[in-house]
Design a protein around this motif. Structure first.
Motif, PDB file in Angstrom:
ATOM      1  N   ILE A  50      15.114  12.545  -5.524  1.00  0.00           N
ATOM      2  CA  ILE A  50      14.402  11.444  -4.886  1.00  0.00           C
ATOM      3  C   ILE A  50      15.281  10.861  -3.789  1.00  0.00           C
ATOM      4  O   ILE A  50      16.508  10.777  -3.936  1.00  0.00           O
ATOM      5  CB  ILE A  50      14.008  10.358  -5.919  1.00  0.00           C
ATOM      6  N   SER A  51      14.662  10.478  -2.689  1.00  0.00           N
ATOM      7  CA  SER A  51      15.405   9.876  -1.587  1.00  0.00           C
ATOM      8  C   SER A  51      14.470   8.939  -0.835  1.00  0.00           C
ATOM      9  O   SER A  51      13.258   8.929  -1.085  1.00  0.00           O
ATOM     10  CB  SER A  51      15.957  10.945  -0.643  1.00  0.00           C
ATOM     11  N   ARG A  52      15.047   8.137   0.065  1.00  0.00           N
ATOM     12  CA  ARG A  52      14.188   7.249   0.834  1.00  0.00           C
ATOM     13  C   ARG A  52      14.719   7.115   2.257  1.00  0.00           C
ATOM     14  O   ARG A  52      15.913   7.273   2.488  1.00  0.00           O
ATOM     15  CB  ARG A  52      14.074   5.865   0.173  1.00  0.00           C
ATOM     16  N   ASP A  53      13.802   6.842   3.157  1.00  0.00           N
ATOM     17  CA  ASP A  53      14.138   6.567   4.548  1.00  0.00           C
ATOM     18  C   ASP A  53      13.593   5.178   4.845  1.00  0.00           C
ATOM     19  O   ASP A  53      12.394   5.005   5.064  1.00  0.00           O
ATOM     20  CB  ASP A  53      13.509   7.629   5.458  1.00  0.00           C
ATOM     21  N   GLN A  68       0.853  -1.184   0.000  1.00  0.00           N
ATOM     22  CA  GLN A  68       0.000   0.000   0.000  1.00  0.00           C
ATOM     23  C   GLN A  68       0.888   1.233   0.000  1.00  0.00           C
ATOM     24  O   GLN A  68       1.881   1.296   0.728  1.00  0.00           O
ATOM     25  CB  GLN A  68      -0.913   0.014   1.236  1.00  0.00           C
ATOM     26  N   LEU A  69       0.493   2.194  -0.808  1.00  0.00           N
ATOM     27  CA  LEU A  69       1.266   3.427  -0.955  1.00  0.00           C
ATOM     28  C   LEU A  69       0.348   4.623  -0.723  1.00  0.00           C
ATOM     29  O   LEU A  69      -0.744   4.678  -1.294  1.00  0.00           O
ATOM     30  CB  LEU A  69       1.879   3.515  -2.350  1.00  0.00           C
ATOM     31  N   ALA A 111       4.997   3.724   2.464  1.00  0.00           N
ATOM     32  CA  ALA A 111       4.729   2.370   1.987  1.00  0.00           C
ATOM     33  C   ALA A 111       4.470   1.436   3.157  1.00  0.00           C
ATOM     34  O   ALA A 111       5.107   1.537   4.207  1.00  0.00           O
ATOM     35  CB  ALA A 111       5.905   1.857   1.164  1.00  0.00           C
ATOM     36  N   SER A 112       3.527   0.543   2.971  1.00  0.00           N
ATOM     37  CA  SER A 112       3.256  -0.481   3.977  1.00  0.00           C
ATOM     38  C   SER A 112       2.982  -1.795   3.274  1.00  0.00           C
ATOM     39  O   SER A 112       2.732  -1.839   2.073  1.00  0.00           O
ATOM     40  CB  SER A 112       2.071  -0.085   4.859  1.00  0.00           C
ATOM     41  N   GLY A 113       3.041  -2.870   4.037  1.00  0.00           N
ATOM     42  CA  GLY A 113       2.857  -4.180   3.438  1.00  0.00           C
ATOM     43  C   GLY A 113       4.204  -4.842   3.191  1.00  0.00           C
ATOM     44  O   GLY A 113       5.175  -4.582   3.874  1.00  0.00           O
ATOM     45  N   LYS A 137      11.522   4.458   7.957  1.00  0.00           N
ATOM     46  CA  LYS A 137      10.135   4.921   7.947  1.00  0.00           C
ATOM     47  C   LYS A 137       9.350   4.362   6.766  1.00  0.00           C
ATOM     48  O   LYS A 137       8.179   4.697   6.584  1.00  0.00           O
ATOM     49  CB  LYS A 137      10.090   6.451   7.898  1.00  0.00           C
ATOM     50  N   ASN A 138      10.000   3.521   5.947  1.00  0.00           N
ATOM     51  CA  ASN A 138       9.350   2.999   4.734  1.00  0.00           C
ATOM     52  C   ASN A 138       8.749   4.126   3.908  1.00  0.00           C
ATOM     53  O   ASN A 138       7.607   4.033   3.440  1.00  0.00           O
ATOM     54  CB  ASN A 138       8.277   1.965   5.094  1.00  0.00           C
TER      55      ASN A 138
END
Length: 124
Positions: free
Chosen positions: A70-73, A3-4, A24-26, A76-77
């Motif tokens: 763009i980046s990601r953690d 899920q986004l 994001a989850s799942g 924290k998903n």
């Protein structure tokens, strides 16, 4: 399943900045690639940027290169899209997408998971 949920869109003047978030989850695995696409009224949905969930390799459309980051953690998903020097032609609904293949692609048909989108409007 994945899920986004996107957030952070809004109205900004040309030259301004916004930061979009995609939570994001799942079942997000380390090999997943995450991407941002956008769709302006009457136009096809187009690739904006992508990042591997692990490794950090990033990709950008020529139209946003040098302005968007763009980046990601992973703790924290969450994936982010920092948008600077915004132009009226950046106005669109921005979608977060995920794919479970190892190679990042720019084709929207390769992404099975999508968020609901967040509106970005840039006034001139």
């Amino acid at each position: 399943q994945v899920q986004l949920v996107e957030s952070g869109g809004g109205l900004v003047q040309a030259g301004g900045s916004l930061r979009l978030s995609c939570a994001a989850s799942g079942r997000i695995f380390s090999s997943y690639a995450m991407a941002w696409f956008r769709q302006a009224p009457g136009k096809e949905r187009e690739f904006v940027s992508a990042i591997r969930w692990s490794g950090g390799s990033t990709y950008y459309a020529d139209s946003v290169k040098g302005r968007f980051t763009i980046s990601r953690d992973n703790t924290k998903n969450t994936v982010y899209l920092q948008m600077n020097s915004l132009k009226p032609e950046d106005t669109a609904v921005y979608y977060c997408a995920a794919q479970s293949v190892a190679a990042v692609t720019t084709s929207k048909s390769e992404y099975p998971y999508w968020g609901q989108g967040t509106q970005v409007t840039v006034s001139s």
